[in-house]
Design an enzyme around this catalytic site. Structure first.
Site, PDB file in Angstrom:
ATOM      1  CD  GLN A 112      -1.346  -9.844  -1.748  1.00 29.35           C
ATOM      2  OE1 GLN A 112      -1.371 -10.846  -1.047  1.00 29.35           O
ATOM      3  NE2 GLN A 112      -1.673  -8.652  -1.293  1.00 29.35           N
ATOM      4  CG  ASN A 137       7.034  -6.411   1.972  1.00 29.78           C
ATOM      5  OD1 ASN A 137       6.535  -5.742   1.077  1.00 29.78           O
ATOM      6  ND2 ASN A 137       7.311  -7.694   1.804  1.00 29.78           N
ATOM      7  CE  LYS A 138       0.367  -7.473   1.497  1.00 27.45           C
ATOM      8  NZ  LYS A 138      -0.830  -6.679   1.903  1.00 27.45           N
ATOM      9  CG  ASP A 184       3.895  -1.923   0.743  1.00 31.47           C
ATOM     10  OD1 ASP A 184       4.264  -3.097   0.942  1.00 31.47           O
ATOM     11  OD2 ASP A 184       3.070  -1.595  -0.126  1.00 31.47           O
ATOM     12  NE  ARG A 197      -0.639  -6.496  -5.408  1.00 31.33           N
ATOM     13  CZ  ARG A 197       0.578  -6.833  -5.718  1.00 31.33           C
ATOM     14  NH1 ARG A 197       0.932  -6.946  -6.998  1.00 31.33           N
ATOM     15  NH2 ARG A 197       1.493  -7.063  -4.822  1.00 31.33           N
ATOM     16  N   GLY A 198       0.628  -3.095  -4.966  1.00 28.74           N
ATOM     17  CA  GLY A 198       2.083  -3.016  -4.993  1.00 28.74           C
ATOM     18  C   GLY A 198       2.469  -1.549  -4.969  1.00 28.74           C
ATOM     19  CB  ALA A 199       4.804   0.331  -2.800  1.00 34.09           C
ATOM     20  NE  ARG A 248      -3.853  -1.145  -0.297  1.00 32.48           N
ATOM     21  CZ  ARG A 248      -3.128  -2.223  -0.592  1.00 32.48           C
ATOM     22  NH1 ARG A 248      -2.734  -2.427  -1.837  1.00 32.48           N
ATOM     23  NH2 ARG A 248      -2.775  -3.087   0.347  1.00 32.48           N
TER      24      ARG A 248
HETATM   25  O1  MRU Z   1      -1.183  -5.241  -0.394  1.00 31.91           O
HETATM   26  P1  MRU Z   1      -0.275  -5.233  -1.588  1.00 31.91           P
HETATM   27  O2  MRU Z   1      -0.477  -6.372  -2.509  1.00 31.91           O
HETATM   28  O3  MRU Z   1      -0.307  -3.891  -2.298  1.00 31.91           O
HETATM   29  O4  MRU Z   1       1.160  -5.384  -0.962  1.00 31.91           O
HETATM   30  C1  MRU Z   1       2.290  -5.427  -1.792  1.00 31.91           C
HETATM   31  C2  MRU Z   1       3.555  -5.635  -1.074  1.00 31.91           C
HETATM   32  O5  MRU Z   1       3.584  -5.794   0.129  1.00 31.91           O
HETATM   33  C3  MRU Z   1       4.805  -5.572  -1.880  1.00 31.91           C
HETATM   34  O6  MRU Z   1       5.785  -6.408  -1.341  1.00 31.91           O
HETATM   35  C4  MRU Z   1       5.326  -4.124  -1.856  1.00 31.91           C
HETATM   36  O7  MRU Z   1       4.315  -3.231  -2.252  1.00 31.91           O
HETATM   37  C5  MRU Z   1       6.499  -3.951  -2.742  1.00 31.91           C
HETATM   38  S1  MRU Z   1       6.050  -4.011  -4.439  1.00 31.91           S
HETATM   39  C6  MRU Z   1       7.440  -3.800  -5.386  1.00 31.91           C
END
Ligand code: MRU
Length: 364
Positions: free
Chosen positions: A202, A253-254, A243, A53-55, A90
């Site tokens: 996370q 973002n999250k 993201d 996970r993470g963009a 996603r």
């Molecule tokens: O749902 P996730 O864990 O994929 O969400 C991740 C985030 O929101 C991060 O802050 C974002 O992807 C940036 S990662 C460098």
């Protein structure tokens, strides 16, 4: 970055030259285990189930997913099926679409016999580019931390971050964490407030783990704590990941990031967003209206998973049986609340003009 003192990336091609290794992030922080992706379906599952996970890491995994698909079948229909399968995993992180478009461009006009090699080559480049981009983000963000450190005369610089925009969310370095790691490696005193980041935690599970592996001082806080800390001068700077950033500089973002930005604005705390250029989506402007927000399974809110006193991993229900819950994965922070964007090309304003000037080839 480091796992048990050993340098590790989050994604790699295994010695067989075909299958792809990655870390199963759903098991952290209590267990470190790697998994092997052998098929398109494995890659799609890993993204959907958030083993990765993470963009930026979602993008890199999707790139390898295309390579795995072409290894199974190199025809046009297989390429289209890979694109459709992976894009559906996603909805919010735009790096996914960016990577799939890059992969399509790299293989589409090649004869079938060349496609597999071209796909692995481009996926490898995407991974390597992510590492270089994040290292550059780290250098630019480091200057912000150094300026604060100079004012604090030896006292630690307190950084607040949300979710995990660390190396686990990228191929290496992380985005929001890259300046933090570079400051730490240069011996600057630094301490990170880590938002736990309900519902999937996370921050508590991943950011705390990776900062700990690298020896960076940190404190995990419940998500509601940041505003209080800011009111008491305990946060020098907030740095988060993203993201998707729109053409006008809105930042998705999250979930919970927006509330931190509001609190930062009210308390005069600089609020920075670290991003690699593949996270910019020049096709959308108004982030609140235009970015699709992922809604995930209610169980992620209704339950929590953790380690019992005798070492078992257990999942427990924390809401009344039958209670209705909502699980929005992301929110949008309008550009007006963002002090600056830390990109691989420098720290810029969160505005249409600055984004277009810094990335003219993408804006066009
Ligand atoms: O749902 P996730 O864990 O994929 O969400 C991740 C985030 O929101 C991060 O802050 C974002 O992807 C940036 S990662 C460098």
């Amino acid at each position: 970055m480091k796992v048990n003192g050993q340098h590790t990336r989050t994604i790699w091609v295994e010695p067989d030259g075909a299958t792809v290794g990655t870390i199963d992030q759903t098991l952290l922080p209590h267990r470190y285990a790697t998994i092997r992706l052998a098929t398109l379906e494995d890659a799609a599952h890993a993204i959907k189930a958030m083993q990765v996970r993470g963009a930026p890491l979602i993008g890199a995994t999707a790139a390898y997913g295309v390579a795995l698909a072409l290894r199974q079948d190199g025809c046009d229909a297989a390429l289209e099926r890979a694109y459709a399968t992976l894009i559906a995993t996603r909805p919010t992180a735009i790096n996914l679409k960016w990577a799939l478009d890059e992969m399509t461009a790299a293989v589409r006009n090649r004869p079938r016999a060349d496609r597999v090699a071209a796909a692995y080559r481009r996926a490898g480049e995407i991974a390597d580019e992510d590492v270089a981009i994040n290292a550059a983000i780290g250098r630019h963000g480091l200057a912000l931390i150094e300026a604060i450190a100079a004012r604090k005369a030896g006292a630690p610089v307190n950084v607040l971050t949300h979710c995990n925009a660390g190396w686990l969310a990228t191929v290496d370095w992380g985005t929001a964490t890259a300046p933090i790691y570079q400051a730490h490696d240069r011996g600057l005193p630094i301490h990170v407030w880590v938002d736990e980041t309900r519902p999937r935690n996370q921050g508590a599970s991943l950011t705390a783990w990776e900062l700990g592996q690298h020896g960076v001082a940190h404190t995990v806080i419940p998500d509601n704590t940041g505003g209080h800390l800011m009111q008491h001068g305990e946060v020098d700077i907030a740095i988060v990941g993203t993201d998707r950033v729109t053409a006008q500089g809105d930042v998705c973002n999250k979930i919970g990031t927006y509330l931190k930005a509001l609190a930062a604005q009210d308390n005069g705390v600089p609020f920075y967003v670290a991003l690699p250029s593949p996270t910019i989506d020049f096709t959308v402007s108004d982030g609140v209206k235009e970015i699709p927000i992922e809604q995930r399974d209610a169980d992620e809110v209704a339950t929590m998973t953790g380690k019992t006193a005798d070492g078992r991993i257990e999942r427990v229900r924390i809401v009344p049986d039958g209670a209705k819950v909502a699980n929005y994965g992301f929110d949008v922070t309008p550009a007006r609340l963002v002090t600056g964007l830390i990109t691989e090309r420098g720290v810029i304003a969160a505005s249409r003009a600055s984004l277009a000037a810094a990335f003219p080839e993408r804006a066009a």
